[in-house]
Motif scaffolding. Structure first.
Motif, PDB file in Angstrom:
ATOM      1  N   GLU A  61       0.816  -1.219   0.000  1.00  0.00           N
ATOM      2  CA  GLU A  61       0.000   0.000   0.000  1.00  0.00           C
ATOM      3  C   GLU A  61       0.851   1.270   0.000  1.00  0.00           C
ATOM      4  N   GLY A  62       2.176   1.115   0.133  1.00  0.00           N
ATOM      5  CA  GLY A  62       3.037   2.285  -0.002  1.00  0.00           C
ATOM      6  C   GLY A  62       3.639   2.846   1.269  1.00  0.00           C
ATOM      7  N   ALA A  63       3.740   2.036   2.325  1.00  0.00           N
ATOM      8  CA  ALA A  63       4.394   2.520   3.550  1.00  0.00           C
ATOM      9  C   ALA A  63       5.876   2.749   3.286  1.00  0.00           C
ATOM     10  N   ASP A  64       6.412   3.822   3.843  1.00  0.00           N
ATOM     11  CA  ASP A  64       7.842   4.112   3.686  1.00  0.00           C
ATOM     12  C   ASP A  64       8.656   3.505   4.819  1.00  0.00           C
ATOM     13  N   ILE A  65       8.065   3.460   6.002  1.00  0.00           N
ATOM     14  CA  ILE A  65       8.725   2.898   7.183  1.00  0.00           C
ATOM     15  C   ILE A  65       7.729   1.940   7.838  1.00  0.00           C
ATOM     16  N   ILE A  66       8.250   0.802   8.266  1.00  0.00           N
ATOM     17  CA  ILE A  66       7.416  -0.246   8.869  1.00  0.00           C
ATOM     18  C   ILE A  66       7.692  -0.263  10.370  1.00  0.00           C
ATOM     19  N   MET A  67       6.624  -0.185  11.170  1.00  0.00           N
ATOM     20  CA  MET A  67       6.856  -0.148  12.622  1.00  0.00           C
ATOM     21  C   MET A  67       6.333  -1.381  13.347  1.00  0.00           C
ATOM     22  N   VAL A  68       7.076  -1.746  14.374  1.00  0.00           N
ATOM     23  CA  VAL A  68       6.638  -2.785  15.305  1.00  0.00           C
ATOM     24  C   VAL A  68       6.450  -2.128  16.673  1.00  0.00           C
ATOM     25  N   LYS A  69       5.378  -2.486  17.358  1.00  0.00           N
ATOM     26  CA  LYS A  69       5.045  -1.842  18.624  1.00  0.00           C
ATOM     27  C   LYS A  69       4.191  -2.761  19.491  1.00  0.00           C
ATOM     28  N   PRO A  70       4.481  -2.891  20.796  1.00  0.00           N
ATOM     29  CA  PRO A  70       5.659  -2.424  21.534  1.00  0.00           C
ATOM     30  C   PRO A  70       6.969  -3.028  21.016  1.00  0.00           C
ATOM     31  N   ALA A  71       8.063  -2.713  21.686  1.00  0.00           N
ATOM     32  CA  ALA A  71       9.369  -3.134  21.179  1.00  0.00           C
ATOM     33  C   ALA A  71      10.018  -4.224  22.028  1.00  0.00           C
ATOM     34  N   GLY A  72      10.253  -3.922  23.289  1.00  0.00           N
ATOM     35  CA  GLY A  72      11.062  -4.807  24.127  1.00  0.00           C
ATOM     36  C   GLY A  72      10.490  -6.200  24.323  1.00  0.00           C
ATOM     37  N   LEU A  73       9.165  -6.296  24.342  1.00  0.00           N
ATOM     38  CA  LEU A  73       8.541  -7.608  24.518  1.00  0.00           C
ATOM     39  C   LEU A  73       8.330  -8.288  23.174  1.00  0.00           C
ATOM     40  N   TYR A  74       8.653  -7.595  22.107  1.00  0.00           N
ATOM     41  CA  TYR A  74       8.354  -8.092  20.763  1.00  0.00           C
ATOM     42  C   TYR A  74       9.611  -8.164  19.903  1.00  0.00           C
ATOM     43  N   LEU A  75      10.732  -8.502  20.536  1.00  0.00           N
ATOM     44  CA  LEU A  75      12.004  -8.549  19.816  1.00  0.00           C
ATOM     45  C   LEU A  75      11.969  -9.615  18.721  1.00  0.00           C
ATOM     46  N   ASP A  76      11.225 -10.683  18.961  1.00  0.00           N
ATOM     47  CA  ASP A  76      11.117 -11.728  17.929  1.00  0.00           C
ATOM     48  C   ASP A  76      10.397 -11.189  16.697  1.00  0.00           C
ATOM     49  N   ILE A  77       9.413 -10.317  16.937  1.00  0.00           N
ATOM     50  CA  ILE A  77       8.666  -9.742  15.817  1.00  0.00           C
ATOM     51  C   ILE A  77       9.564  -8.750  15.058  1.00  0.00           C
ATOM     52  N   ILE A  78      10.314  -7.960  15.800  1.00  0.00           N
ATOM     53  CA  ILE A  78      11.219  -7.005  15.148  1.00  0.00           C
ATOM     54  C   ILE A  78      12.195  -7.749  14.244  1.00  0.00           C
ATOM     55  N   ARG A  79      12.761  -8.822  14.784  1.00  0.00           N
ATOM     56  CA  ARG A  79      13.738  -9.586  13.994  1.00  0.00           C
ATOM     57  C   ARG A  79      13.067 -10.202  12.756  1.00  0.00           C
ATOM     58  N   MET A  80      11.901 -10.739  12.950  1.00  0.00           N
ATOM     59  CA  MET A  80      11.195 -11.372  11.832  1.00  0.00           C
ATOM     60  C   MET A  80      10.850 -10.340  10.750  1.00  0.00           C
ATOM     61  N   VAL A  81      10.379  -9.180  11.192  1.00  0.00           N
ATOM     62  CA  VAL A  81      10.012  -8.126  10.243  1.00  0.00           C
ATOM     63  C   VAL A  81      11.266  -7.608   9.531  1.00  0.00           C
ATOM     64  N   ARG A  82      12.356  -7.485  10.293  1.00  0.00           N
ATOM     65  CA  ARG A  82      13.634  -7.042   9.704  1.00  0.00           C
ATOM     66  C   ARG A  82      14.028  -7.964   8.547  1.00  0.00           C
ATOM     67  N   THR A  83      13.816  -9.246   8.730  1.00  0.00           N
ATOM     68  CA  THR A  83      14.179 -10.214   7.706  1.00  0.00           C
ATOM     69  C   THR A  83      13.194 -10.188   6.543  1.00  0.00           C
ATOM     70  N   ALA A  84      11.953  -9.824   6.823  1.00  0.00           N
ATOM     71  CA  ALA A  84      10.904  -9.914   5.801  1.00  0.00           C
ATOM     72  C   ALA A  84      10.848  -8.705   4.874  1.00  0.00           C
ATOM     73  N   THR A  85      11.408  -7.578   5.295  1.00  0.00           N
ATOM     74  CA  THR A  85      11.268  -6.372   4.475  1.00  0.00           C
ATOM     75  C   THR A  85      12.604  -5.689   4.245  1.00  0.00           C
ATOM     76  N   LYS A  86      12.675  -4.988   3.121  1.00  0.00           N
ATOM     77  CA  LYS A  86      13.868  -4.178   2.839  1.00  0.00           C
ATOM     78  C   LYS A  86      13.654  -2.744   3.321  1.00  0.00           C
ATOM     79  N   LYS A  87      12.430  -2.437   3.732  1.00  0.00           N
ATOM     80  CA  LYS A  87      12.118  -1.077   4.198  1.00  0.00           C
ATOM     81  C   LYS A  87      12.782  -0.824   5.547  1.00  0.00           C
ATOM     82  N   PRO A  88      12.978   0.449   5.879  1.00  0.00           N
ATOM     83  CA  PRO A  88      13.465   0.754   7.226  1.00  0.00           C
ATOM     84  C   PRO A  88      12.444   0.273   8.261  1.00  0.00           C
ATOM     85  N   VAL A  89      12.958  -0.242   9.365  1.00  0.00           N
ATOM     86  CA  VAL A  89      12.087  -0.726  10.434  1.00  0.00           C
ATOM     87  C   VAL A  89      12.219   0.175  11.661  1.00  0.00           C
ATOM     88  N   ALA A  90      11.071   0.602  12.152  1.00  0.00           N
ATOM     89  CA  ALA A  90      11.032   1.375  13.396  1.00  0.00           C
ATOM     90  C   ALA A  90      10.444   0.497  14.489  1.00  0.00           C
TER      91      ALA A  90
END
Ligand code: PBG
Length: 337
Positions: free
Chosen positions: A253-282
């Protein structure tokens, strides 16, 4: 007594941990003030900064003080802020009408910050929770049982265009309605705002750790509870794959930055999203993550400075390029020392 016991080891990982110099040489996660986005709360009027009791060190600023805070942050190397308005309850209604006021507090705040600190990157939340009496991120269906997806998206599109015109660099839809990223992108482009970027709250979980934030913006007070139930739109904390569905959609849909929230309890999600996208991750280290470290530090149970740094390093290590955190100012100051 001489110790004759010797292990015959080829590898001794401790060799590279022996001195500060060696440890610095092999350190692979680096946190810079420039990676941080400071969330800031703003209120109308000329009053002194109002402390948020459940978030020690966090204040709601008048526009004048908000500008001062942005100058301070900029001086410390924090180059981005996310603004959140706290409205007078008299301005709230069921439809969140005040969100579309051309004179909305957040729009004036953006204008003032951009004028005084033009180099500051400014993000604003696109959602209706600061504006609704029920504290939900959108308008409700006729029977009041749920948030009306499409009607909400229509309002959010207008809101995003207003914010873009006020000069924000990033609009950040935090509402979790389906299809809102694409609709907002099209509205921005149609309004000639193709340069306004979208920081999508892509994998935003229905978390109890948003409690202190709801005190700060008054959505808890308006709704009469901090335990607002947003489970029909925010993700189930038990789910992992679902985050990838949201990433796919927001990217398409055209997002420029992909965010995961919350962060500290969701480190597995951050890592997974980091691997899944080339976009910057917040990643958003949310209010409850901040408050729990402060609370334990106040009790003398945890070390504030060490724990906040470790919490942010962990989020960066998991794969976040940038971190929204209420520790931004203090950590930036610490990184400068
Ligand atoms: C609401 C919004 C929330 C946060 C940012 N935007 C709370 C919610 O969904 O109720 C939470 C931030 C935090 O806890 O620090 N659109």
């Amino acid at each position: 007594m001489p110790n004759s016991f010797k292990l015959n080891l080829l590898y001794r990982p401790r060799r590279l941990r022996r001195t500060a110099g060696l440890r610095a040489l092999v350190e692979d996660t680096v946190l810079r003030p420039e990676n941080l986005i400071a969330p800031l709360f703003v209120v109308d009027g000329k009053g002194r900064p109002e402390p948020v009791p459940s978030m020690p060190g966090v204040f709601r600023y008048s526009i004048a003080d908000l500008v001062k805070e942005c100058r301070l942050l900029s001086g410390l190397g924090v180059r981005a802020v996310a603004l959140f308005p706290k409205l007078d309850s008299a301005l709230k209604d069921a439809e969140g009408t005040a969100a579309l006021s051309p004179d909305a507090l957040v729009l004036r705040a953006v204008g003032a910050v951009k004028k005084a600190v033009p180099e500051m990157t400014v993000a604003t939340d696109i959602a209706l929770d600061p504006y609704t009496v029920h504290g939900h991120d959108g308008v409700l269906t006729p029977d009041g049982s749920d948030v009306d997806n499409d009607r909400t998206v229509e309002i959010l599109c207008s809101m995003a265009v207003l914010h873009a015109r006020a000069g924000v660099d990033l609009v950040a839809p935090s509402d979790m309605m389906d299809g809102r990223i694409g609709a907002i992108r099209r509205s921005l482009d149609a309004a000639g705002r193709e340069q306004t970027a979208i920081m999508a709250y892509t994998a935003k979980y229905a978390s109890a750790y948003y409690g202190p934030f709801r005190d700060a913006v008054g959505s808890a007070k308006a709704a009469g509870t901090r335990s607002l139930d947003k489970r029909t739109y925010q993700l189930n904390p038990a789910n992992r794959r679902e985050a990838l569905i949201e990433v796919k959609l927001d990217e398409a849909e055209g997002a420029d930055i992909i965010m995961v929230k919350p962060a500290g309890l969701y480190l597995d999600i951050i890592r997974m999203v980091r691997t899944a996208t080339k976009k910057p991750v917040a990643a958003y280290q949310v209010s409850g993550e901040y408050s729990q470290i402060h609370a334990a530090a106040r009790l003398g149970w945890l070390d504030l400075e060490l724990c906040r740094m470790e919490s942010l390093i962990a989020i960066k290590r998991a794969g976040a390029d940038m971190i929204l955190t209420y520790f931004a100012k203090d950590v930036a100051a610490e990184l400068r020392r």
